[in-house]
Write an enzyme that holds these catalytic residues in place. Structure first.
Site, PDB file in Angstrom:
ATOM      1  N   PHE A 174       1.168  -1.988  -0.150  1.00  0.00           N
ATOM      2  CA  PHE A 174       0.017  -0.266  -0.022  1.00  0.00           C
ATOM      3  C   PHE A 174       0.513   1.287   0.038  1.00  0.00           C
ATOM      4  O   PHE A 174       1.189   1.892  -1.270  1.00  0.00           O
ATOM      5  CB  PHE A 174      -1.780   0.069   1.197  1.00  0.00           C
ATOM      6  N   ASN A 202       8.582  -9.392  -2.177  1.00  0.00           N
ATOM      7  CA  ASN A 202       7.711 -10.801  -2.407  1.00  0.00           C
ATOM      8  C   ASN A 202       6.505 -11.191  -2.526  1.00  0.00           C
ATOM      9  O   ASN A 202       6.243 -11.994  -2.816  1.00  0.00           O
ATOM     10  CB  ASN A 202       8.727 -11.505  -1.359  1.00  0.00           C
ATOM     11  N   LEU A 250      10.440  -1.287   3.841  1.00  0.00           N
ATOM     12  CA  LEU A 250       9.314  -1.016   4.148  1.00  0.00           C
ATOM     13  C   LEU A 250       8.305  -2.000   4.177  1.00  0.00           C
ATOM     14  O   LEU A 250       7.127  -2.210   4.595  1.00  0.00           O
ATOM     15  CB  LEU A 250       8.562   0.296   3.441  1.00  0.00           C
ATOM     16  N   SER A 254       7.086  -5.292   5.738  1.00  0.00           N
ATOM     17  CA  SER A 254       6.595  -6.235   6.712  1.00  0.00           C
ATOM     18  C   SER A 254       5.621  -6.002   6.921  1.00  0.00           C
ATOM     19  O   SER A 254       4.277  -4.955   6.079  1.00  0.00           O
ATOM     20  CB  SER A 254       7.094  -5.275   7.589  1.00  0.00           C
ATOM     21  N   GLY A 310      22.339  -3.721   5.884  1.00  0.00           N
ATOM     22  CA  GLY A 310      23.774  -4.112   5.689  1.00  0.00           C
ATOM     23  C   GLY A 310      23.573  -3.819   3.686  1.00  0.00           C
ATOM     24  O   GLY A 310      25.009  -3.046   3.395  1.00  0.00           O
ATOM     25  N   TYR A 341       4.126  -7.872  16.409  1.00  0.00           N
ATOM     26  CA  TYR A 341       4.635  -6.731  15.325  1.00  0.00           C
ATOM     27  C   TYR A 341       5.285  -5.710  16.245  1.00  0.00           C
ATOM     28  O   TYR A 341       6.729  -5.326  16.144  1.00  0.00           O
ATOM     29  CB  TYR A 341       3.617  -6.144  15.166  1.00  0.00           C
ATOM     30  N   LYS A 357       9.344  -4.078  15.217  1.00  0.00           N
ATOM     31  CA  LYS A 357       9.900  -2.377  14.917  1.00  0.00           C
ATOM     32  C   LYS A 357      10.483  -2.055  15.721  1.00  0.00           C
ATOM     33  O   LYS A 357      11.408  -1.436  15.208  1.00  0.00           O
ATOM     34  CB  LYS A 357       8.480  -1.659  14.660  1.00  0.00           C
ATOM     35  N   TYR A 415      23.648  -0.003  13.794  1.00  0.00           N
ATOM     36  CA  TYR A 415      23.888   0.365  12.630  1.00  0.00           C
ATOM     37  C   TYR A 415      24.674   1.913  12.792  1.00  0.00           C
ATOM     38  O   TYR A 415      26.028   2.126  12.021  1.00  0.00           O
ATOM     39  CB  TYR A 415      23.943   0.526  11.213  1.00  0.00           C
ATOM     40  N   ARG A 446      -8.250  -2.839   9.223  1.00  0.00           N
ATOM     41  CA  ARG A 446      -8.544  -1.979   9.831  1.00  0.00           C
ATOM     42  C   ARG A 446      -9.336  -1.509   8.832  1.00  0.00           C
ATOM     43  O   ARG A 446      -9.899  -1.324   8.306  1.00  0.00           O
ATOM     44  CB  ARG A 446      -6.336  -1.484   8.808  1.00  0.00           C
TER      45      ARG A 446
HETATM   46  P1  NAD Z   1       1.451  -3.416   3.402  1.00  0.00           P
HETATM   47  O1  NAD Z   1       1.331  -4.922   3.576  1.00  0.00           O
HETATM   48  O2  NAD Z   1       0.426  -3.287   1.634  1.00  0.00           O
HETATM   49  O3  NAD Z   1       2.941  -3.094   2.155  1.00  0.00           O
HETATM   50  C1  NAD Z   1       4.251  -4.354   2.653  1.00  0.00           C
HETATM   51  C2  NAD Z   1       5.007  -5.568   1.532  1.00  0.00           C
HETATM   52  O4  NAD Z   1       5.893  -5.549   2.403  1.00  0.00           O
HETATM   53  C3  NAD Z   1       4.021  -5.842   1.139  1.00  0.00           C
HETATM   54  O5  NAD Z   1       4.211  -5.467  -0.522  1.00  0.00           O
HETATM   55  C4  NAD Z   1       4.967  -7.161   1.304  1.00  0.00           C
HETATM   56  O6  NAD Z   1       4.589  -8.228   0.179  1.00  0.00           O
HETATM   57  C5  NAD Z   1       5.942  -7.068   1.173  1.00  0.00           C
HETATM   58  N1  NAD Z   1       6.693  -8.158   2.221  1.00  0.00           N
HETATM   59  C6  NAD Z   1       6.489  -8.378   3.107  1.00  0.00           C
HETATM   60  N2  NAD Z   1       7.507  -9.479   3.772  1.00  0.00           N
HETATM   61  C7  NAD Z   1       8.411  -9.327   2.977  1.00  0.00           C
HETATM   62  C8  NAD Z   1       9.155 -10.339   3.021  1.00  0.00           C
HETATM   63  N3  NAD Z   1       9.933 -11.407   3.525  1.00  0.00           N
HETATM   64  N4  NAD Z   1      10.819 -10.206   1.343  1.00  0.00           N
HETATM   65  C9  NAD Z   1      10.378  -8.821   0.728  1.00  0.00           C
HETATM   66  N5  NAD Z   1       8.939  -8.211   0.855  1.00  0.00           N
HETATM   67  C10 NAD Z   1       8.250  -8.369   1.561  1.00  0.00           C
HETATM   68  O7  NAD Z   1       1.878  -2.349   4.287  1.00  0.00           O
HETATM   69  P2  NAD Z   1       2.156  -0.867   4.473  1.00  0.00           P
HETATM   70  O8  NAD Z   1       0.786  -0.619   5.011  1.00  0.00           O
HETATM   71  O9  NAD Z   1       1.714  -0.652   2.991  1.00  0.00           O
HETATM   72  O10 NAD Z   1       3.163  -0.900   5.098  1.00  0.00           O
HETATM   73  C11 NAD Z   1       3.834  -0.714   4.675  1.00  0.00           C
HETATM   74  C12 NAD Z   1       5.075  -0.130   6.309  1.00  0.00           C
HETATM   75  O11 NAD Z   1       4.882   1.133   6.584  1.00  0.00           O
HETATM   76  C13 NAD Z   1       5.595  -1.404   6.653  1.00  0.00           C
HETATM   77  O12 NAD Z   1       6.325  -1.670   7.105  1.00  0.00           O
HETATM   78  C14 NAD Z   1       4.699  -1.152   8.047  1.00  0.00           C
HETATM   79  O13 NAD Z   1       5.137  -1.582   9.191  1.00  0.00           O
HETATM   80  C15 NAD Z   1       4.671   0.653   8.618  1.00  0.00           C
HETATM   81  N6  NAD Z   1       3.551   0.840   8.887  1.00  0.00           N
HETATM   82  C16 NAD Z   1       1.948   0.855   7.779  1.00  0.00           C
HETATM   83  C17 NAD Z   1       1.278   2.271   8.799  1.00  0.00           C
HETATM   84  C18 NAD Z   1       0.168   2.149   7.085  1.00  0.00           C
HETATM   85  O14 NAD Z   1      -0.775   3.068   8.049  1.00  0.00           O
HETATM   86  N7  NAD Z   1      -0.092   1.369   6.150  1.00  0.00           N
HETATM   87  C19 NAD Z   1       1.600   2.409  10.127  1.00  0.00           C
HETATM   88  C20 NAD Z   1       2.752   2.436  10.624  1.00  0.00           C
HETATM   89  C21 NAD Z   1       3.628   1.625  10.292  1.00  0.00           C
END
Ligand code: NAD
Length: 315
Positions: free
Chosen positions: A12, A33, A73, A75, A102, A145, A149, A159, A186
């Site tokens: 997203f 992935n 990003l 996760s 790294g 989670y 983080k 690092y 959500r």
């Molecule tokens: P999302 O799930 O839409 O995007 C996460 C992306 O990471 C996905 O495309 C997924 O395929 C990829 N991914 C997960 N594990 C992976 C791996 N092992 N190797 C490669 N790719 C991998 O989530 P989002 O809402 O876009 O969130 C993105 C980041 O922002 C996250 O780290 C999240 O913790 C942080 N975040 C988001 C929000 C929010 O409101 N959306 C709030 C706080 C923090």
């Protein structure tokens, strides 16, 4: 033109970040992935300056060409995902962050981690400033989670201090907009999906718990500003306008013109009671603040995503 590597670039937030970096004339390497993301989020991107590498960052990975910025990003981010993928969530926060730091070190790239307001847990300080250490249950179901983080932030600072990597930590508060998945659990996508079908809107608890909702374009602008700032300590990025979940449900009904009624369901374990960013630091060091009000952001979400996408296929 800089080269930016975006882990989680098919998710997203990551896909909106890729769009904006390309719009600003940068080259983008998206590493994803597709664990919780989707090719549908990036299939509109046609520029030759964009490449997608389908790699799992829990395993060591390398990129040959020079990289200037790393936006980390990747996760699982919604409760439905990290409760389904607890070990993956811990591994991507630990091994995945280690491998990505790294890579930034090798390329002498500026590194930004997408951390979260969840590092504050169920906060006892309100609104939350970056100096607050948090109130997290490490062994509760959400702990995978929150603690991943918190560990990722500690690793990032290590690092920076020991290896001299140029790092940034962004604590993201609830963000919404087009490309959220209708069934990701959500509040905003759930309420929109229910309202657009005139189905009951399910509010947890009595709906008095509060959240602050940031529209995605504001968030991405803050993310790039932080990456380009040279600032190292954590910075909150979110919208400080606070709403109860009940107020949010009513706003969604207003914007959609829905006939839905509001119903109440049991509160999930360790659901935070309040959540509101103090963004004084972002204002001071980045000159950043959100511009899109909730009602306008909800309208833009519906217009840009379209009703069919927001309703989605059944879960
Ligand atoms: P999302 O799930 O839409 O995007 C996460 C992306 O990471 C996905 O495309 C997924 O395929 C990829 N991914 C997960 N594990 C992976 C791996 N092992 N190797 C490669 N790719 C991998 O989530 P989002 O809402 O876009 O969130 C993105 C980041 O922002 C996250 O780290 C999240 O913790 C942080 N975040 C988001 C929000 C929010 O409101 N959306 C709030 C706080 C923090």
């Amino acid at each position: 033109m800089s080269t930016c590597l975006v882990t989680g670039g098919a998710g997203f937030l990551g896909s909106h970040l890729c769009d904006e970096l390309l719009r600003r004339g940068h080259r983008v390497i998206c590493v994803d992935n597709l664990e919780t993301g989707s090719l549908a989020n990036i299939h509109h991107i046609r520029q030759p300056e964009f490449v997608h590498l389908n790699l799992d960052i829990i395993e060591p990975y390398f990129v040959d060409e020079p990289v200037d910025f790393v936006y980390h990003l990747a996760s699982p981010a919604s409760p439905i995902d990290y409760l389904r993928l607890p070990l993956h969530t811990l591994k991507v926060g630990s091994h995945g962050t280690h491998h990505t730091l790294g890579l930034a070190k090798k390329h002498r790239a500026r590194f930004l981690i997408a951390s979260t307001s969840e590092v504050y847990g169920d906060p006892q300080e309100h609104p939350q400033r970056e100096s607050y250490w948090g109130h997290v249950n490490p062994i509760g179901p959400r702990g995978v989670y929150d603690e991943a983080k918190r560990y990722a932030e500690a690793l990032t600072m290590a690092y920076h201090r020991q290896q001299g990597v140029d790092t940034a930590i962004m604590r993201i508060f609830n963000t919404y907009g087009p490309r959220m998945r209708p069934h990701d659990g959500r509040a905003i996508p759930t309420f929109l999906r229910q309202a657009l079908q005139d189905r009951p809107i399910t509010v947890f608890g009595d709906g008095s718990q509060t959240r602050s909702f940031c529209f995605v374009s504001d968030l991405i602008r803050g993310m790039i500003a932080l990456a380009e700032s040279g600032f190292h300590n954590p910075v909150n990025i979110g919208n400080p306008n606070e709403f109860t979940l009940l107020e949010l449900a009513r706003a969604v009904i207003e914007v959609t013109g829905s006939r839905s009624e509001i119903v109440f369901e049991a509160l999930p374990t360790d659901d935070p009671q309040v959540r509101q960013p103090d963004i004084a630091l972002a204002r001071e060091v980045l000159g950043w603040e959100p511009e899109v009000a909730l009602i306008e952001g909800l309208r833009r979400t519906i217009d840009e995503a379209g009703v069919e996408t927001l309703v989605g296929a059944p879960a």
